[in-house]
Design a protein around this motif. Sequence first.
Motif, PDB file in Angstrom:
ATOM      1  N   THR A 104       0.862  -1.198   0.000  1.00 24.56           N
ATOM      2  CA  THR A 104       0.000   0.000   0.000  1.00 24.56           C
ATOM      3  C   THR A 104       0.896   1.244   0.000  1.00 24.56           C
ATOM      4  OG1 THR A 104      -1.769  -1.150   1.140  1.00 24.56           O
ATOM      5  CG2 THR A 104      -1.747   1.252   1.295  1.00 24.56           C
ATOM      6  N   ARG A 105       0.648   2.165  -0.914  1.00 23.91           N
ATOM      7  CA  ARG A 105       1.538   3.328  -1.131  1.00 23.91           C
ATOM      8  C   ARG A 105       0.780   4.646  -0.962  1.00 23.91           C
ATOM      9  NH1 ARG A 105       2.759   6.334  -5.921  1.00 23.91           N
ATOM     10  NH2 ARG A 105       1.282   5.001  -7.024  1.00 23.91           N
ATOM     11  N   ARG A 106       1.463   5.639  -0.324  1.00 20.96           N
ATOM     12  CA  ARG A 106       0.999   7.029  -0.252  1.00 20.96           C
ATOM     13  C   ARG A 106       2.189   7.933  -0.571  1.00 20.96           C
ATOM     14  NH1 ARG A 106      -2.963   4.581   0.402  1.00 20.96           N
ATOM     15  NH2 ARG A 106      -4.717   4.894   1.812  1.00 20.96           N
ATOM     16  N   CYS A 107       2.016   8.870  -1.513  1.00 21.54           N
ATOM     17  CA  CYS A 107       3.066   9.820  -1.865  1.00 21.54           C
ATOM     18  C   CYS A 107       2.557  11.242  -1.593  1.00 21.54           C
ATOM     19  CB  CYS A 107       3.477   9.664  -3.330  1.00 21.54           C
ATOM     20  SG  CYS A 107       4.243   8.061  -3.686  1.00 21.54           S
ATOM     21  N   TYR A 108       3.476  12.118  -1.098  1.00 24.21           N
ATOM     22  CA  TYR A 108       3.089  13.455  -0.653  1.00 24.21           C
ATOM     23  C   TYR A 108       4.016  14.503  -1.291  1.00 24.21           C
ATOM     24  CZ  TYR A 108       0.893  10.618   3.000  1.00 24.21           C
ATOM     25  OH  TYR A 108       0.173   9.690   3.674  1.00 24.21           O
ATOM     26  N   ASP A 109       3.480  15.737  -1.422  1.00 22.91           N
ATOM     27  CA  ASP A 109       4.334  16.836  -1.868  1.00 22.91           C
ATOM     28  C   ASP A 109       4.903  17.538  -0.647  1.00 22.91           C
ATOM     29  OD1 ASP A 109       2.273  18.303  -0.811  1.00 22.91           O
ATOM     30  OD2 ASP A 109       1.460  18.964  -2.739  1.00 22.91           O
ATOM     31  N   GLY A 143       9.364   4.210   5.087  1.00 17.56           N
ATOM     32  CA  GLY A 143       9.300   5.655   4.823  1.00 17.56           C
ATOM     33  C   GLY A 143       8.976   6.423   6.087  1.00 17.56           C
ATOM     34  N   CYS A 144       9.190   7.717   6.075  1.00 13.06           N
ATOM     35  CA  CYS A 144       8.952   8.500   7.290  1.00 13.06           C
ATOM     36  C   CYS A 144       8.410   9.889   6.925  1.00 13.06           C
ATOM     37  CB  CYS A 144      10.243   8.613   8.110  1.00 13.06           C
ATOM     38  SG  CYS A 144      11.601   9.421   7.225  1.00 13.06           S
ATOM     39  N   SER A 145       7.634  10.478   7.844  1.00  9.89           N
ATOM     40  CA  SER A 145       7.098   9.787   9.019  1.00  9.89           C
ATOM     41  C   SER A 145       5.886   8.961   8.613  1.00  9.89           C
ATOM     42  CB  SER A 145       6.670  10.783  10.084  1.00  9.89           C
ATOM     43  OG  SER A 145       7.801  11.348  10.674  1.00  9.89           O
ATOM     44  N   ASN A 146       5.708   7.777   9.232  1.00 12.42           N
ATOM     45  CA  ASN A 146       4.747   6.822   8.707  1.00 12.42           C
ATOM     46  C   ASN A 146       4.210   5.969   9.854  1.00 12.42           C
ATOM     47  OD1 ASN A 146       3.257   5.047   7.246  1.00 12.42           O
ATOM     48  ND2 ASN A 146       4.987   4.065   6.219  1.00 12.42           N
ATOM     49  N   CYS A 218       7.471   9.012  -0.559  1.00 13.04           N
ATOM     50  CA  CYS A 218       6.408   8.011  -0.496  1.00 13.04           C
ATOM     51  C   CYS A 218       6.578   7.134   0.738  1.00 13.04           C
ATOM     52  CB  CYS A 218       6.424   7.132  -1.748  1.00 13.04           C
ATOM     53  SG  CYS A 218       6.016   8.026  -3.254  1.00 13.04           S
ATOM     54  N   ARG A 219       5.447   6.691   1.255  1.00 12.07           N
ATOM     55  CA  ARG A 219       5.436   5.816   2.432  1.00 12.07           C
ATOM     56  C   ARG A 219       4.589   4.584   2.114  1.00 12.07           C
ATOM     57  NH1 ARG A 219       4.129  11.460   5.265  1.00 12.07           N
ATOM     58  NH2 ARG A 219       6.098  12.392   4.554  1.00 12.07           N
ATOM     59  N   TYR A 220       5.015   3.454   2.677  1.00 13.63           N
ATOM     60  CA  TYR A 220       4.380   2.184   2.353  1.00 13.63           C
ATOM     61  C   TYR A 220       4.037   1.436   3.644  1.00 13.63           C
ATOM     62  CZ  TYR A 220       6.625   2.968  -2.208  1.00 13.63           C
ATOM     63  OH  TYR A 220       7.033   3.492  -3.400  1.00 13.63           O
ATOM     64  N   TYR A 239      15.214   1.232  -1.363  1.00 11.64           N
ATOM     65  CA  TYR A 239      13.826   0.964  -0.997  1.00 11.64           C
ATOM     66  C   TYR A 239      13.211   2.166  -0.282  1.00 11.64           C
ATOM     67  CZ  TYR A 239      13.184  -3.858  -2.401  1.00 11.64           C
ATOM     68  OH  TYR A 239      13.009  -4.995  -3.141  1.00 11.64           O
ATOM     69  N   LEU A 240      14.049   2.916   0.489  1.00  8.92           N
ATOM     70  CA  LEU A 240      13.521   4.075   1.207  1.00  8.92           C
ATOM     71  C   LEU A 240      13.193   5.199   0.253  1.00  8.92           C
ATOM     72  CD1 LEU A 240      15.963   4.120   4.257  1.00  8.92           C
ATOM     73  CD2 LEU A 240      13.667   3.165   4.142  1.00  8.92           C
ATOM     74  N   ASN A 241      13.904   5.306  -0.842  1.00 16.28           N
ATOM     75  CA  ASN A 241      13.733   6.431  -1.763  1.00 16.28           C
ATOM     76  C   ASN A 241      12.838   6.112  -2.951  1.00 16.28           C
ATOM     77  OD1 ASN A 241      15.505   7.984  -0.196  1.00 16.28           O
ATOM     78  ND2 ASN A 241      17.295   7.104  -1.234  1.00 16.28           N
TER      79      ASN A 241
END
Length: 737
Positions: A104-109, A143-146, A218-220, A239-241
């Motif tokens: 499950t992925r979430r990406c933010y600006d 990913g952080c913060s997550n 992005c955070r997973y 994997y973090l980037n």
Amino acid sequence: MVMTLVMQLMLLLLLPVTRVSAQEQQQPPQQVVRPSCRDKCGNITIPYPFGIGAGCFRNDGRGGFELECNDSRSTPRLTVAGNGIRITSLSIITSEARALLRATRRCYDSKGRITGRSGDTSVPLIGSHYLFSQARNRLVALGCSNLGYFVDAAGYYVSGCMAVCGPQHFIELGSCTGVACCQSTIPPAIDYYEPYVLDFTKEQTDKGIVSYSNSTTCRYVFLAETKWLTTTLTGKSEYLNRTNNFAVPVILDWAVRNVGNCSAAKRNTTDYACQSALSDCVDSKNGNGYQCNCSKGYEGNPYLQDGCRDIDECKRKEEQPCYGVCANTLGSHTCQCPPGTSGDATTKTGCRPKDNFTLALKVVTGVSVGVFLPLFMCFWLYLGLQKRKLIRTKQMFFELNGGLFLQQQISNYNGTSTGTGGFKIFSKEELEKATSNFAADRILGRGGHGIVYKGDLEDKTVVAIKKSKMTEEVPTKEFAREMFILSQINHKNVVKLLGCCLEVEVPMLVYEFVSNGTLYQYIHGSRGLDSDTGFHTCLRIAVESAEALAYMHSSASPPILHGDVKTANILLDDKLTAKVSDFGASKLAPTDEAQMATLVQGTCGYLDPEYLMTCRLTDKSDVYSFGVVLLELLTRKKALYFDGPEEDRSLVLCFMMAVKVGQHQDLLDSQVRDEMRIEALEEITHLVMRCLNMSGEERPTMKEVAERLEMLRRYHHHPWAQADANPEEEQSLLAME
């Protein structure tokens, strides 16, 4: 010391030399699937109980064992039918399946707004044979913060963890311990997984949750196999980037879960999954259910009847080192030092040359022989006494079981002009030799009265040998008389009794061998009747079985009552000709009231209710049981269902209630409704209801049942059955009382 040497010499003289021939060492290829079923999807092996296509997987009402293979892709993809979970490997040894699930992925600006998301679907395993492995999986937030977590089907929080940003050197040295990556264990028996990523607002990050500039875009959150987590993910900054989607391997624990444990499973031998005689049942460690393992010294697929095979330990020196003479045995092996040496042959330098035969040893040997010779003679005397005792015991059992009377009857019969009859009294040794000493791989089936073995007599005749578990206290002469009368039954649709063995405590019976299984297997099992000829064949089998019972009731002298009529006791030969079998509960027709009283025997679901209340077995009891057999043929349903609602467990009760409200045709098999005209359906329904009448006096005789069924069979084949029939001629074919 002298006594020790004596005992060693005795063991060397008495120890048999075992050799495994080349023919015994050769085994057919390992069977992993049912015959004619697909065993691979790409490079993934698909062992039974899993399978692709009808009849190739275990179908016990729960999903998961049926798989689908998409061959249209460049790399074939294997998925679970019904929910589409992608499977990459299956193991019946560890009872695990490896699957691929999308993270499950979430990406933010930079302002904390969501710019991309994916992988939000849940993974339901409810009602299937799978559970997420507690021991082999971890929940990971990357990913952080997550803050990543997942919930169950009711929406309750199950497990989660939080990863925050930190200096780069913590990320490189850590093991997913909370800096940019965290992990948590999951509880046992998890059958639902719905992941979430908690979104942090910019205000929350400004207050110190994110205090470093190296926060990820992005955070997973995902479930992952622990081994993959430690070897692939930990300490790798790529994997973090990353910002794209990726799939993660997850371990699923599978088991047979339609019953709670082995104890419950073994009570239902028909549904019991551990089919190999060389297998053991093990309770599932994750949730309810059980798994099957091959017994120690064997390997293969315990879910197939002949799936477990002997392991040749001599060919696996890495696992079972042997530096001497290795000989494979069933379930084990022996490892001995070469001739002229002694010691431990399982270690590299364990075998050493034997010492020279010195003068001291000669003296010791002479003394030992002087002591050993009297012991050896006593031993042989003991063996002779035991052999004589065994002969007397066999003779005692032979006489107690009516052997002398039976010999006299056979002799008198052979002296008549009618012929020899073919009935033979076998010795115990003959039957042991025919069945390889009653080996497990010779077992044809198990029943309430005993175990049936396949045997090969010296004249190459293939027979079925029934070894009973229990015996009734029947007078010697009466038992022998019943055996002799049963041997005279000569009907093409009755399994012929060829002989018996009386020199054992419980007599063993020898029948002709019928090669093609039981009617029960053809109605409910994996064999299945051909769809083009299924009902016609079933109707013919019903006619033949009814004629066999009618013969036993009306033509045998004295009449014979079967006592346990059911589909499992109707055998089929290679031409699907019916053969009524298993006279374990059979009785000669009683001649007075005292003879009629007996203990109730038979099979639940087929027992005559009048017989249950009065304990009196009559020919109408067989008629009732045959009515249940007819009902199974018409509906293709089992006589008893223990898993359904209480009111639906009895097929007879369901059918009678349906007849009362005029809905009985809904219970009939679709093929029966399609192939039979309405008049024939009503006629056979009327016949079934008469057979199942609570009052035995109101039931027809087996002779009448056979005649009615033959009339229906002819009507089914008559040209008028395929077109509009002439009413007068149709009435002649379906004449009702």
